[in-house]
Write an enzyme that holds these catalytic residues in place. Structure first.
Site, PDB file in Angstrom:
ATOM      1  N   ASP A  14     -50.122   0.262   8.458  1.00 40.24           N
ATOM      2  CA  ASP A  14     -51.492   0.441   8.730  1.00 40.24           C
ATOM      3  C   ASP A  14     -51.843   0.318  10.119  1.00 40.24           C
ATOM      4  OD1 ASP A  14     -54.174   1.057   8.069  1.00 40.24           O
ATOM      5  OD2 ASP A  14     -54.585  -0.814   7.277  1.00 40.24           O
ATOM      6  N   HIS A  31     -50.965   9.185  13.816  1.00 38.91           N
ATOM      7  CA  HIS A  31     -49.835   9.196  12.566  1.00 38.91           C
ATOM      8  C   HIS A  31     -48.437   9.709  13.168  1.00 38.91           C
ATOM      9  CE1 HIS A  31     -52.745   8.407   9.721  1.00 38.91           C
ATOM     10  NE2 HIS A  31     -53.575   9.444  10.105  1.00 38.91           N
ATOM     11  N   LEU A 126     -28.453   1.325   3.721  1.00 36.03           N
ATOM     12  CA  LEU A 126     -29.810   0.530   3.503  1.00 36.03           C
ATOM     13  C   LEU A 126     -30.469   1.772   2.680  1.00 36.03           C
ATOM     14  CD1 LEU A 126     -32.230  -1.211   4.726  1.00 36.03           C
ATOM     15  CD2 LEU A 126     -32.817   0.912   5.880  1.00 36.03           C
TER      16      LEU A 126
HETATM   17  C1  IPE Z   1     -53.001   1.451   2.869  1.00 37.66           C
HETATM   18  O1  IPE Z   1     -53.567   1.626   3.971  1.00 37.66           O
HETATM   19  C2  IPE Z   1     -52.125   2.653   2.519  1.00 37.66           C
HETATM   20  C3  IPE Z   1     -51.169   3.111   3.383  1.00 37.66           C
HETATM   21  C4  IPE Z   1     -50.873   2.529   4.608  1.00 37.66           C
HETATM   22  C5  IPE Z   1     -50.323   4.204   3.330  1.00 37.66           C
HETATM   23  P1  IPE Z   1     -55.163   2.119   4.045  1.00 37.66           P
HETATM   24  O2  IPE Z   1     -55.591   2.445   5.407  1.00 37.66           O
HETATM   25  O3  IPE Z   1     -55.195   3.390   3.224  1.00 37.66           O
HETATM   26  O4  IPE Z   1     -55.825   1.052   3.277  1.00 37.66           O
HETATM   27  P2  IPE Z   1     -57.427   0.505   2.993  1.00 37.66           P
HETATM   28  O5  IPE Z   1     -58.223   1.829   2.766  1.00 37.66           O
HETATM   29  O6  IPE Z   1     -57.693   0.146   4.468  1.00 37.66           O
HETATM   30  O7  IPE Z   1     -57.240  -0.541   2.077  1.00 37.66           O
HETATM   31  C1  IPE Z   2     -51.983   4.219   8.127  1.00 34.26           C
HETATM   32  O1  IPE Z   2     -52.972   4.155   9.055  1.00 34.26           O
HETATM   33  C2  IPE Z   2     -51.589   5.293   7.828  1.00 34.26           C
HETATM   34  C3  IPE Z   2     -52.096   5.925   6.451  1.00 34.26           C
HETATM   35  C4  IPE Z   2     -52.515   5.331   5.733  1.00 34.26           C
HETATM   36  C5  IPE Z   2     -51.631   7.401   6.072  1.00 34.26           C
HETATM   37  P1  IPE Z   2     -54.428   4.604   8.835  1.00 34.26           P
HETATM   38  O2  IPE Z   2     -54.563   5.880   9.010  1.00 34.26           O
HETATM   39  O3  IPE Z   2     -55.013   3.781   7.635  1.00 34.26           O
HETATM   40  O4  IPE Z   2     -55.116   3.802  10.236  1.00 34.26           O
HETATM   41  P2  IPE Z   2     -56.341   3.136  10.389  1.00 34.26           P
HETATM   42  O5  IPE Z   2     -56.450   1.854   9.417  1.00 34.26           O
HETATM   43  O6  IPE Z   2     -57.456   3.900  10.294  1.00 34.26           O
HETATM   44  O7  IPE Z   2     -56.254   2.512  11.851  1.00 34.26           O
HETATM   45 MG    MG Z   3     -55.705   1.979   7.325  1.00 37.63          MG
END
Ligand code: IPE
Ligand code: IPE
Ligand code: MG
Length: 228
Positions: A14, A31, A126
């Site tokens: 995240d 990303h 792995l």
């Molecule tokens: C969780 O992250 C899902 C992934 C890392 C793929 P999100 O950014 O979507 O989660 P929430 O919405 O903060 O809980």
């Molecule tokens: C995690 O990073 C990647 C996915 C959930 C696809 P985020 O896109 O959730 O990044 P934040 O939480 O907005 O910083």
């Molecule tokens: Mg996120």
């Protein structure tokens, strides 16, 4: 001193969006940087700590709520990532597998996923599992429905464990980056006795040095599983 064994590591990756925002960049750049981190961490895990399985949360069943353009970008990035990673999977003897409902993805992306699974299926260093359109509740519901279809009318914990898409060892450690402290519908069943680590580091900044620190700490933890 206690030394816990580590077979299955799971990561909620995240913070890509916040990483980009801090730099005045678009979320898509976050990303892209996150995909680089996946490569680095995966190859590191293939040759350190005797890890057997690395399960990474890449796209949740809830992530469809994001703007259409971001979702489209993530799908294209996944395709690009798998195409360029094949060489890495071969070089480092890494098996790739997907969990989640990929049937809603474009035909070409589904083919990329299935082909990559096929080509790498005998790799032994792995197993890297990417959770794609994955939800813990969806996985359990799907498993139970499958057991009902198979004619079961009494279902045991073992039955459910085996019917899951992730019929692997339970998770030893779950790491979540970016400072959020929640599961967000990841591996609900398999996390029942995992150790949890929450780090404020945003996923694109996460590296093998921090992973080492976390895993060395894990090895000292006393996992009791309800015993003494
Ligand atoms: C969780 O992250 C899902 C992934 C890392 C793929 P999100 O950014 O979507 O989660 P929430 O919405 O903060 O809980
Ligand atoms: C995690 O990073 C990647 C996915 C959930 C696809 P985020 O896109 O959730 O990044 P934040 O939480 O907005 O910083
Ligand atoms: Mg996120």
């Amino acid at each position: 001193m206690q030394t816990s064994t580590l077979k299955h590591l799971a990561i909620i990756m995240d913070g890509n969006g916040r990483w980009a925002k801090e730099r005045g960049l678009s979320r898509t750049k976050g990303h892209e940087a996150g995909a680089e981190t996946i490569r680095g961490i995966t190859t590191y895990c293939a040759s350190h700590h005797n890890i057997e399985t690395l399960t990474l949360y890449a796209f949740s069943t809830e992530n469809w709520k994001r703007p259409k353009l971001e979702v489209e970008f993530l799908m294209k990035l996944l395709d690009r990532y798998l195409k360029s990673e094949l060489e890495t999977y071969i070089k480092h003897n890494i098996r790739f597998q997907a969990i989640g409902d990929i049937s809603v993805f474009s035909k070409s992306l589904q083919k990329r996923i299935i082909d990559t699974e096929d080509i790498t299926k005998d790799h032994k260093n792995l197993t890297q599992i990417l959770a794609l359109n994955y939800g813990g509740r969806a996985e359990i519901t799907y498993a139970v429905n499958r057991l009902i279809k198979d004619g079961k009318n009494e279902i045991s914990e073992d039955d459910i464990s085996r019917a899951l898409q992730t019929p692997y060892e339970d998770i030893d450690i779950l790491i979540r980056t970016s400072g959020e402290e929640r599961i967000s519908n990841f591996l609900l069943w398999q996390l029942s006795y995992s150790e949890f680590y929450f780090t404020p580091t945003l996923w694109p900044d996460f590296n093998s040095k921090e992973l080492d620190e976390i895993l060395n700490n894990f090895k000292q933890r006393n996992r009791r599983f309800g015993g003494l």
